[in-house]
Scaffold this motif. Structure first.
Motif, short mmCIF file in Angstrom:
data_model
loop_
_atom_site.label_atom_id
_atom_site.label_comp_id
_atom_site.label_asym_id
_atom_site.label_seq_id
_atom_site.Cartn_x
_atom_site.Cartn_y
_atom_site.Cartn_z
N LYS B 37 0.80 -1.23 0.00
CA LYS B 37 0.00 0.00 0.00
C LYS B 37 0.83 1.27 0.00
O LYS B 37 1.93 1.33 0.55
N TYR B 38 0.22 2.30 -0.57
CA TYR B 38 0.77 3.65 -0.47
C TYR B 38 0.11 4.34 0.73
O TYR B 38 -1.12 4.40 0.81
N GLY B 39 0.92 4.84 1.64
CA GLY B 39 0.36 5.59 2.77
C GLY B 39 0.97 6.97 2.90
O GLY B 39 0.35 7.89 3.40
N CYS B 40 2.23 7.11 2.46
CA CYS B 40 2.87 8.41 2.62
C CYS B 40 3.90 8.69 1.54
O CYS B 40 4.16 9.84 1.21
N GLY B 41 4.53 7.66 1.02
CA GLY B 41 5.56 7.88 0.01
C GLY B 41 6.83 8.52 0.55
O GLY B 41 7.71 8.93 -0.19
N GLY B 43 8.37 7.20 3.62
CA GLY B 43 9.03 6.34 4.60
C GLY B 43 8.59 6.54 6.03
O GLY B 43 9.30 6.13 6.95
N VAL B 44 7.42 7.14 6.26
CA VAL B 44 7.03 7.38 7.66
C VAL B 44 5.82 6.57 8.12
O VAL B 44 5.40 6.70 9.27
N GLY B 46 5.02 2.95 6.85
CA GLY B 46 5.21 1.51 6.83
C GLY B 46 4.20 0.71 6.01
O GLY B 46 4.32 -0.50 5.91
N ALA B 47 3.24 1.38 5.40
CA ALA B 47 2.19 0.66 4.65
C ALA B 47 2.76 -0.10 3.46
O ALA B 47 2.18 -1.06 2.99
N CYS B 48 3.91 0.36 2.96
CA CYS B 48 4.48 -0.19 1.72
C CYS B 48 5.53 -1.25 1.99
O CYS B 48 6.29 -1.61 1.10
N ARG B 58 11.13 -0.40 2.92
CA ARG B 58 9.97 0.41 2.56
C ARG B 58 10.03 0.57 1.05
O ARG B 58 10.96 1.23 0.53
N CYS B 60 8.52 2.34 -0.90
CA CYS B 60 8.44 3.72 -1.43
C CYS B 60 9.81 4.41 -1.36
O CYS B 60 9.99 5.47 -1.94
S1 FES Z 1 4.26 4.55 1.83
FE1 FES Z 1 4.57 5.18 3.87
S2 FES Z 1 6.49 4.33 4.34
FE2 FES Z 1 6.25 3.88 2.25
#
Ligand code: FES
Ligand code: FES
Lengths: 734, 154
Positions: B37-41, B43-44, B46-48, B58, B60
């Motif tokens: 998953k994409y959550g922030c792009g 690195g903060v 952890g969804a990816c 990570r 992303c």
């Molecule tokens: S998308 Fe949030 S850490 Fe990679």
């Protein structure tokens, strides 16, 4: 209860499909001649091959509705739990006029009775068909595990074998509902049906939608409130590999420039290369620190009356023992982990949308309006939601995808980056509560004067002058929540509301208006207790005497239920027992309680540790008693309560949103801090069933967290923090 | 356009894209592996989270250029049928709320258990400090990790 006035039960039978039962909201019976499919709502369908299909009329965003509805259906109908297929309802068609909006903790409350009646009707028809075949009285039959059984003989027949016969029978007008003691699933801890799909990565959220030929888009959005697009240069952006189009977006609130590309990354690179000129808008100077100072002064303005009892002003003038305090709650963001996104495919006068939305009807209406087509030409597919919390009650992220798809003639998925999501939200507005009370004499309720300064637009989205003036309606609806429904029995009570709106788009946020007002009220009660030398739980219980029902016309507050959760909280937390002494830490316990929207009651006890040099605050444990009436799925309720507590804790100890120069300053979870694993306390949920019908439970456990923690911090170290979030810096200043 | 080769869930995948494309978008957009998953792009969140050999990355934060020639496992490849002890423990403990963060959490947990058979709460806290669950399922995640650890040991 019989079937409600505007609805009646209908059935249909298809040659191959079997029996379908549901409700209609109008009288125009409507059988599709071609398919022989009828179009009711709250729709269940039993097929000749024993499949039971259920259409979920709420979005799944973690509250477990796609598990809860099948439980209700299985119990009332006697269906086989393992053979229920859950489909997601879409607005229009057979769901025309049916509420699909998911809000106000209403997934269970709003659907459970309707579904039970529909299921009970189906059950009676199936029983009648089986009884006729066996030539036995229907009263000797029951349903179980997807079949009808004849109790005396033990004979059984599967639903599939008799659905065709059952469908030919008249639909019972007021089917008898099962006695709750016969439920086998309702009231038991049942795990989420979506669990397997989630843990294997197969669950489809909005962002996971893929369509043939789909382009990925991101938008460059306004640099400050009210800024308008003047011009843009797309030359550099078009050079990025994979970028197909650069287009202005003119609809929706977030007008801007879109970059459409073969992949998300190409679109992002293209966006970074855009050159855009914006005009400064009206809100370009907005600054949340200045706004907070303005709000403080706002408390001096005349207010709109919210509650009046006795003669508080007169009484306070002649009192000597007065206590005053002002509490402040800042802007907050939803920050759902799945950012906003929408996929749209506009072609041939038709539009199909895939969106993680709490308001599919609005998405459909706005799309139809934008395209100038009728609503039946817009199909909205609701995906799973990677968090909702109220943010997705706005469909602002839908029209932009529709506009772009129309422009390029291909499916388009618009992705919001984390930073977009942080900056272009519908924020929880700030709140200031100015409180004044007379200290209680023995047994005499105190005098309470409250000025509530906040937004009356917290549920409206973009502030409009019209809405801003509608204070009458606001107060008559029972707002501000937490002020209007103050549960305490106060002989002299004056509460006024002073509206204070900003250019910031605001929206409902998990538990809406309660977080700020309950933080203030429950902290203040604590301050009164300490000043009066009374125990905080004992004082609350006294203020809730005589345990009656407070009738506020639009809403009732059952004081006895609140007293009960407080008693339980005291017992479960061993309230009053001495906490151990620790070398480096001060320890303390704090309590808070609240009623959420009349049918959900909660009491929290927090145990916190404050480092002796005030350099750190640790919430070690939160005990929460929830009474939301009949507990349909205790495991689900516990999960929602745990979730709500972490949510509440994030705004208690974590981040807030600052605005400067008309723009939110936060960009991600690095500067908008939320609770993570390492600051998660031990959480203990106890469910108490104080009523026979279910109440909502998605938000109940949020508001009490902040005051329970603030009160515990005070108990630990004698520092009172009245402005959230609670941080070591604030402790040092307190 | 440059060409890159990665091993994903045991199969060789060849992709053409810009060298700076984060692995996350290669997995999601090119290979249609949307369980990551994409959550922030940034690195903060952890969804990816995916595995590169036995360590977590990570996705992303690693470009396809850096990923070239390496081998990755995503949630889709963690087990054939959802039977990894972490996956079953997650279901047993009814961890998920919205579920969006959980694939990243499970990948993190699975990697932790290969290194630390019986992690303490403190070790779990530290390992997961880079993950966000906005639904606040942390307590159940802890329980699920202990359960998975127990089943792996037995
Ligand atoms: S998308 Fe949030 S850490 Fe990679
Ligand atoms: S379950 Fe929703 S973000 Fe973790």
């Amino acid at each position: 209860m019989s079937v409600t006035r505007r609805s009646f039960l209908v059935k249909t039978v298809g040659a191959t499909t079997g029996l379908m039962i549901g409700f209609r909201l109008d009288c125009a019976a409507n059988v599709d001649e071609a398919t022989k499919v009828f179009s009711p709502n709250a729709f269940i369908e039993i097929s000749v091959n024993d499949e039971v299909r259920l259409w979920a009329t709420r979005s799944e965003m973690g509250q477990g509705v796609r598990t809860l509805l099948p439980m209700v259906l299985a119990d009332e109908l006697g269906a086989d739990w393992n053979r229920i297929i859950v489909e997601q309802a879409s607005p229009g068609g057979k769901f025309t006029g049916v509420r699909l909006r998911t809000s106000g903790s209403g997934s269970a409350v709003g659907t459970w009775h309707t579904l039970r009646v529909a299921a009970a009707a189906a059950r009676e028809m199936l029983i009648a068909a089986a009884a006729e075949r066996w030539n036995v009285p229907p009263s000797t039959c029951d349903t179980k595990n997807g079949g009808v059984i004849h109790r005396p003989s033990g004979r059984a027949i599967q639903f599939g074998e008799i659905v065709i016969a059952a469908a030919k029978l008249p639909v019972p007008k007021s089917p008898a509902l099962r006695d709750p003691k016969d439920f086998s699933l309702i009231g038991k801890p049942i795990r989420r049906l979506d669990g397997q799909a989630i843990v294997t990565g197969r669950a489809i959220y909005g962002m996971d939608v893929k369509r043939p030929e789909m382009l990925y888009a991101v938008l460059a959005r306004r640099p400050s409130f009210g800024a308008k697009l003047v011009s843009f240069d797309s030359e550099q952006a078009m050079r990025a590999r994979g970028v197909r189009h650069v287009l202005p977006v003119t609809t929706g609130i977030a007008t801007g420039v879109a970059v459409l590309a073969d992949g998300s990354w190409a679109a992002l690179k293209g966006r970074a290369a855009l050159q855009i000129r914006w005009s400064a808008g009206e809100g370009a100077a907005f600054d949340s620190d200045r706004f907070s100072a303005d709000m403080q002064r706002g408390a001096l303005l005349p207010g709109y009356p919210i509650r009046r009892a006795g003669a508080a002003e007169v009484e306070i003038a002649s009192s000597s023992r007065i206590i005053d305090a002002t509490y402040e709650y800042p802007f907050q963001a939803h920050a759902t982990l799945e950012t906003m996104n929408c996929t749209a495919d506009v072609r041939d006068g038709f539009c199909e949308i895939w969106a993680p939305t709490q308001c599919p009807e609005v998405a459909q209406q706005e799309t139809a309006k934008l395209l100038g087509i009728s609503e039946d030409k817009v199909r909205v597919n609701i995906t799973l939601l990677g968090g909702g919390f109220g943010r997705r009650l706005f469909a602002d992220y839908v029209p932009e995808a529709v506009e772009l798809s129309k422009a390029v003639g291909r499916p388009v998925q618009v992705l919001w980056t984390r930073e977009d999501d942080m900056k272009y939200g519908f924020f929880q507005p700030p709140d200031i509560e100015v409180l004044r009370a007379r200290l209680p004499d023995k047994g005499v309720p105190t005098v309470w004067i409250q000025k509530s300064v906040g937004s009356n637009l917290s549920m409206f989205g973009i502030p409009s002058e019209q809405d801003a003036k509608e204070l009458d309606r606001y107060a008559k609806d029972g707002s501000p929540w937490g002020v209007f429904d103050n549960p305490y029995n106060l002989t002299h009570l004056t509460a006024d509301f002073i509206p204070f709106n900003s250019p910031v788009p605001t929206g409902p946020w998990r538990s809406v208006e309660y977080p700020g007002t309950v933080f203030a009220r429950e902290s203040f009660i604590d301050e009164i207790a300490h000043a009066a030398g009374r125990d905080p739980i004992e004082l609350r219980l006294a203020f809730l005497e005589p345990g009656d029902v407070l009738d506020l016309k639009v809403q009732k507050v059952n004081r006895a239920r609140l007293q009960n959760v407080l008693h339980l909280a005291a017992a479960k937390s061993t309230w009053g027992s001495k906490l151990p002494t620790e070398k480096d830490w001060h320890l303390g316990r704090g309590v808070a309680c609240n009623v959420y929207s009349e049918d959900c009651y909660a009491a929290h006890v927090a145990e916190v540790a404050v480092r002796r040099d005030l350099s750190a605050i640790r919430v070690r444990k939160i005990i929460c008693i929830v009474d939301c009436g009949l507990a349909l799925n205790p495991l689900g309720i516990e999960g929602q309560a745990e979730s709500a507590i972490i949510w509440g804790l994030s705004s208690t100890l974590g981040g807030k949103i600052h605005f400067k120069n008309g723009q939110a300053q936060e960009t991600s979870y690095s500067d908008f801090e939320v609770i993570r694993m390492d600051n998660t306390p031990a959480i203990e949920i106890h469910i108490h069933q104080g009523a026979d019908s279910p109440g909502g439970f998605g938000e109940t456990a949020v508001p009490g967290v902040a005051p329970a923690v603030a009160n515990a911090v005070f108990a630990a170290c004698g520092k009172r923090v009245r402005r959230l979030p609670i941080t070591p810096e604030k402790l040092a200043m307190a | 356009m440059p060409n890159f080769n990665i091993l994903v869930n045991g199969s060789r995948r060849s992709v053409q894209c810009d060298a700076d494309t984060p692995l996350l978008w290669v997995l999601r957009d090119e290979l249609q592996l949307t369980g990551t998953k994409y959550g922030c792009g940034m690195g903060v969140c952890g969804a990816c989270t995916v595995h590169q050999e036995n360590r977590v990355v990570r996705s992303c934060q690693i470009s396809i250029h850096e990923a070239d020639g390496l081998s990755f496992t995503t949630i889709e490849g963690l087990s054939l049928d959802g039977s990894h002890p972490c996956q079953t423990a997650w279901i047993e403990e009814d961890v998920a709320q919205c579920g969006y963060c959980q694939t990243g959490m499970i990948m993190e947990a699975a990697a932790l258990l290969t290194k630390t058979a019986d992690p303490t709460d403190a070790q779990i806290d530290e390992t997961f400090s880079g993950h966000v669950c906005r639904c606040g399922t942390y307590q159940r995640i802890r329980k699920a990790i202990h359960r998975a650890a127990a089943s792996l040991r037995s």
